[in-house]
Design a protein around this motif. Structure first.
Motif, mmCIF file in Angstrom:
data_model
loop_
_atom_site.group_PDB
_atom_site.id
_atom_site.type_symbol
_atom_site.label_atom_id
_atom_site.label_comp_id
_atom_site.label_asym_id
_atom_site.label_seq_id
_atom_site.Cartn_x
_atom_site.Cartn_y
_atom_site.Cartn_z
ATOM 1 N N PRO A 205 0.750 -1.117 0.043
ATOM 2 C CA PRO A 205 0.013 -0.134 0.018
ATOM 3 C C PRO A 205 0.999 1.425 -0.042
ATOM 4 O O PRO A 205 0.378 2.012 -0.670
ATOM 5 C CB PRO A 205 -0.829 -0.270 1.302
ATOM 6 N N ALA A 206 1.908 1.228 0.693
ATOM 7 C CA ALA A 206 2.782 2.354 0.782
ATOM 8 C C ALA A 206 3.410 2.651 -0.343
ATOM 9 O O ALA A 206 3.493 3.816 -0.978
ATOM 10 C CB ALA A 206 3.899 2.456 2.022
ATOM 11 N N ALA A 207 3.969 1.551 -1.097
ATOM 12 C CA ALA A 207 4.743 1.892 -2.430
ATOM 13 C C ALA A 207 3.457 2.136 -3.704
ATOM 14 O O ALA A 207 4.003 3.025 -4.260
ATOM 15 C CB ALA A 207 5.296 0.559 -3.076
ATOM 16 N N THR A 208 2.496 1.871 -3.537
ATOM 17 C CA THR A 208 1.578 2.354 -4.178
ATOM 18 C C THR A 208 0.988 3.587 -4.037
ATOM 19 O O THR A 208 0.782 4.513 -5.135
ATOM 20 C CB THR A 208 0.072 1.367 -4.261
ATOM 21 N N PHE A 209 0.835 4.021 -2.910
ATOM 22 C CA PHE A 209 0.464 5.432 -2.672
ATOM 23 C C PHE A 209 1.805 6.462 -3.325
ATOM 24 O O PHE A 209 1.307 7.362 -3.711
ATOM 25 C CB PHE A 209 0.331 5.614 -1.089
ATOM 26 N N GLY A 217 -2.185 13.977 -11.685
ATOM 27 C CA GLY A 217 -3.442 13.489 -11.594
ATOM 28 C C GLY A 217 -4.079 13.065 -10.084
ATOM 29 O O GLY A 217 -5.060 12.701 -10.102
ATOM 30 N N HIS A 218 -3.098 12.935 -9.090
ATOM 31 C CA HIS A 218 -3.345 12.755 -7.739
ATOM 32 C C HIS A 218 -2.881 13.720 -6.854
ATOM 33 O O HIS A 218 -1.976 13.578 -6.024
ATOM 34 C CB HIS A 218 -2.578 11.179 -7.587
ATOM 35 N N SER A 219 -3.730 14.765 -7.064
ATOM 36 C CA SER A 219 -3.266 15.904 -6.242
ATOM 37 C C SER A 219 -3.339 15.655 -4.819
ATOM 38 O O SER A 219 -2.308 16.198 -4.076
ATOM 39 C CB SER A 219 -3.856 17.198 -6.553
ATOM 40 N N ASN A 220 -4.145 15.170 -4.135
ATOM 41 C CA ASN A 220 -4.269 15.067 -2.782
ATOM 42 C C ASN A 220 -3.310 13.844 -2.236
ATOM 43 O O ASN A 220 -2.654 14.309 -1.141
ATOM 44 C CB ASN A 220 -5.761 14.049 -2.564
ATOM 45 N N GLN A 221 -2.973 12.880 -3.010
ATOM 46 C CA GLN A 221 -1.698 12.060 -2.344
ATOM 47 C C GLN A 221 -0.336 12.673 -2.541
ATOM 48 O O GLN A 221 0.413 12.688 -1.927
ATOM 49 C CB GLN A 221 -1.784 10.729 -3.497
ATOM 50 N N GLY A 226 4.003 14.970 0.014
ATOM 51 C CA GLY A 226 5.016 16.195 -0.016
ATOM 52 C C GLY A 226 5.105 16.576 1.513
ATOM 53 O O GLY A 226 6.076 17.041 2.095
ATOM 54 N N LEU A 227 3.966 16.588 2.247
ATOM 55 C CA LEU A 227 3.692 16.966 3.768
ATOM 56 C C LEU A 227 4.914 15.963 4.440
ATOM 57 O O LEU A 227 5.438 16.454 5.518
ATOM 58 C CB LEU A 227 2.614 17.058 4.296
#
Length: 246
Positions: A205-209, A217-221, A226-227
């Motif tokens: 899951p972490a690698a996919t994220f 196209g995945h601004s939220n992620q 980045g945070l």
């Protein structure tokens, strides 16, 4: 390190090459300490050398497995058991134990867990993986900012030098690293960050994220990743522990 159409791959060839170079340097740094130190400090550095070898093995893109992963897991569990026995032995003799031994005990267990992930992840391993990621980022901060120094004039950390079976007696223990020179501070930082990197890379899951966060196209992620990277950077970047002397 470039970004593919599917996003950044933590196990990409450039990333592996960088970590392999860094861990080869870490290994050589600790082997130098092993060569001239004696008693407890020598054994402490030997455990770090074992960690570096274990990480070099995992970052190397083998075409086949030259060694049994189960044997590697068992080896780190055995080292962890030896550290645990040493702590109990010292406490039985009413002696303080250097806090860095407990740090290495956790590191050996983390290495064993990491190898267990390669042979077949246990159920519910994600939570433990993320806890290890957080711990190793904080550990990297401790090395980077020299909080683990035992006899360093620049040290202003609250971290104690030792743990004693009777708190009132926790006044000393064999020094393992003493003053933290730049190379030891840097090797500890690299070691811990590499552990965090590997745990993230091995967690699906972490690698996919991360792949999505580094793809358009995945601004939220992207914002969340980045945070997280910024927080880790602020924690790890070395800062002066005291005002510069005039």
């Amino acid at each position: 390190m470039g970004m593919s159409a599917a996003g950044f791959d933590l196990f990409s060839w450039p990333a592996r090459a960088v970590w392999l170079i860094l861990y080869c340097w870490v290994l050589s740094s600790h082997l130098v300490h092993v060569s001239y130190m004696r008693a407890q400090p020598r054994y402490w550095h030997i455990t770090h050398a074992a960690m570096a070898l274990g990480m070099i093995y995992m970052f190397t893109p083998w075409r086949g497995q030259p060694a049994s992963l189960r044997y590697m897991e068992d080896a780190f569990l055995a080292i962890a058991a030896l550290i645990g026995l040493f702590v109990l032995y010292e406490w039985a003799r009413n002696r303080a134990v250097n806090l860095l031994w407990f740090n290495q005990l956790l590191a050996m267990l983390a290495m064993a867990f990491m190898y267990s992930l390669m042979t077949g992840p246990p159920r519910g391993y994600h939570t433990l993986t993320y806890l290890f990621v957080a711990w190793f980022v904080f550990e990297a901060s401790g090395w980077s900012r020299r909080h683990f120094a035992e006899a360093d004039v620049e040290r202003t950390s609250w971290v104690p030098f030792s743990l004693h079976p009777r708190p009132a007696g926790a006044v000393c223990a064999s020094r393992l690293c003493g003053r933290i020179p730049v190379d030891l501070s840097l090797s500890g930082t690299i070691m811990a960050l590499g552990m965090a990197w590997m745990f993230l890379a091995m967690d699906s899951p972490a690698a996919t994220f991360i792949g999505r966060a580094t793809t358009a196209g995945h601004s939220n992620q992207t914002a969340l990743a980045g945070l997280g990277a910024l927080v880790a950077l602020l924690l790890v970047v070395p800062v002066p522990l005291r005002a510069a002397r005039v």
